[in-house]
Design an enzyme around this catalytic site. Structure first.
Site, PDB file in Angstrom:
ATOM      1  N   CYS A 101       0.862  -1.178   0.000  1.00  0.00           N
ATOM      2  CA  CYS A 101       0.000   0.000   0.000  1.00  0.00           C
ATOM      3  C   CYS A 101       0.899   1.227   0.000  1.00  0.00           C
ATOM      4  O   CYS A 101       1.866   1.290   0.767  1.00  0.00           O
ATOM      5  CB  CYS A 101      -0.892  -0.008   1.241  1.00  0.00           C
ATOM      6  SG  CYS A 101      -2.008   1.407   1.334  1.00  0.00           S
ATOM      7  N   HIS A 143      -8.886  -3.908  -2.336  1.00  0.00           N
ATOM      8  CA  HIS A 143      -7.949  -3.142  -1.498  1.00  0.00           C
ATOM      9  C   HIS A 143      -8.339  -1.654  -1.484  1.00  0.00           C
ATOM     10  O   HIS A 143      -8.429  -1.040  -0.414  1.00  0.00           O
ATOM     11  CB  HIS A 143      -6.526  -3.339  -2.049  1.00  0.00           C
ATOM     12  CG  HIS A 143      -5.480  -2.521  -1.364  1.00  0.00           C
ATOM     13  ND1 HIS A 143      -4.461  -3.092  -0.624  1.00  0.00           N
ATOM     14  CD2 HIS A 143      -5.286  -1.174  -1.301  1.00  0.00           C
ATOM     15  CE1 HIS A 143      -3.706  -2.115  -0.124  1.00  0.00           C
ATOM     16  NE2 HIS A 143      -4.171  -0.947  -0.536  1.00  0.00           N
ATOM     17  N   GLU A 144      -8.594  -1.114  -2.664  1.00  0.00           N
ATOM     18  CA  GLU A 144      -8.950   0.320  -2.738  1.00  0.00           C
ATOM     19  C   GLU A 144     -10.327   0.583  -2.125  1.00  0.00           C
ATOM     20  O   GLU A 144     -10.534   1.599  -1.463  1.00  0.00           O
ATOM     21  CB  GLU A 144      -8.921   0.816  -4.192  1.00  0.00           C
ATOM     22  CG  GLU A 144      -7.625   0.561  -4.968  1.00  0.00           C
ATOM     23  CD  GLU A 144      -6.366   1.012  -4.259  1.00  0.00           C
ATOM     24  OE1 GLU A 144      -6.439   1.883  -3.367  1.00  0.00           O
ATOM     25  OE2 GLU A 144      -5.292   0.470  -4.570  1.00  0.00           O
ATOM     26  N   HIS A 147     -10.287   1.202   1.452  1.00  0.00           N
ATOM     27  CA  HIS A 147      -9.884   2.561   1.848  1.00  0.00           C
ATOM     28  C   HIS A 147     -11.106   3.467   2.049  1.00  0.00           C
ATOM     29  O   HIS A 147     -11.057   4.404   2.838  1.00  0.00           O
ATOM     30  CB  HIS A 147      -8.953   3.194   0.806  1.00  0.00           C
ATOM     31  CG  HIS A 147      -7.517   2.748   0.918  1.00  0.00           C
ATOM     32  ND1 HIS A 147      -6.770   2.915   2.055  1.00  0.00           N
ATOM     33  CD2 HIS A 147      -6.691   2.155   0.021  1.00  0.00           C
ATOM     34  CE1 HIS A 147      -5.540   2.447   1.859  1.00  0.00           C
ATOM     35  NE2 HIS A 147      -5.469   1.969   0.626  1.00  0.00           N
TER      36      HIS A 147
HETATM   37 ZN    ZN Z   1      -3.747   1.056  -0.088  1.00  0.00          ZN
END
Ligand code: ZN
Length: 178
Positions: A101, A143-144, A147
């Protein structure tokens, strides 16, 4: 000319916020942010970035898969801005794979993710899109997407033993490929 944005790192409380959806995609401010994120992810050699990582707590991400050492067969794609996405369906099956990341420099984690997802989102023109994503591209998206909910990949590993330093990661990957 697009601007390279500063990437905030683990510990900044913005990374733990819930990101807001974007109402007016055609606004200059949003379009400029998209252009700047595209430039920033490219400069950082990332395969994805989410707006909260540049301290803009909005549901906007760039997915930009391309082949790398760990995923030599990762598809090369035109970097794709994804706005206000939802996961419509996902496989039962999860697979573990290595992630880093841009907001957690120096650390890699072996993270379980759904192998297949079906998503809907708005593109940068505000047009609704539906898409199926698999494997590495699905991993980037998840993953995004995390966020947007203040979740970091560190929160997703099954054990701290699945965390390694960048240096050890590269050593491990090189020995796997040989
Ligand atoms: Zn990330």
């Amino acid at each position: 000319m697009a601007e390279i944005l500063d990437i905030i790192e683990l510990g900044d409380p913005i990374l733990r916020e819930k990101a807001r959806s974007i109402a007016h995609i055609q606004d200059d401010r949003v379009q400029t942010l998209i252009d700047n994120l595209l430039a920033t992810v490219q400069k950082a050699n990332g395969v994805g970035i989410a707006a909260p990582q540049v301290a803009e707590s909005y549901q906007l991400m760039i997915v930009a898969s391309r082949p790398n050492l760990r995923y030599p067969n990762a598809p090369t794609m035109e970097p794709m801005p994804i706005i206000n996405p939802r996961i419509l369906a996902h496989s039962d099956e999860t697979i573990k794979g290595w992630e880093g990341c841009l907001s957690i420099p120096g650390i890699r984690g072996n993270v379980p993710r759904y192998q297949v997802i079906e998503i809907e989102f708005l593109d940068r023109f505000g047009k609704p899109q539906k898409m199926e994503m698999t494997d590495f591209v699905a991993r980037i998206f998840q993953h995004e997407f995390d966020h947007f909910n203040g979740i970091m990949f560190l929160d997703r590993v099954e054990s701290n033993h699945d965390l390694v330093t960048e240096k050890e990661y590269h050593r491990m990957i090189v020995s796997t490929i040989k």
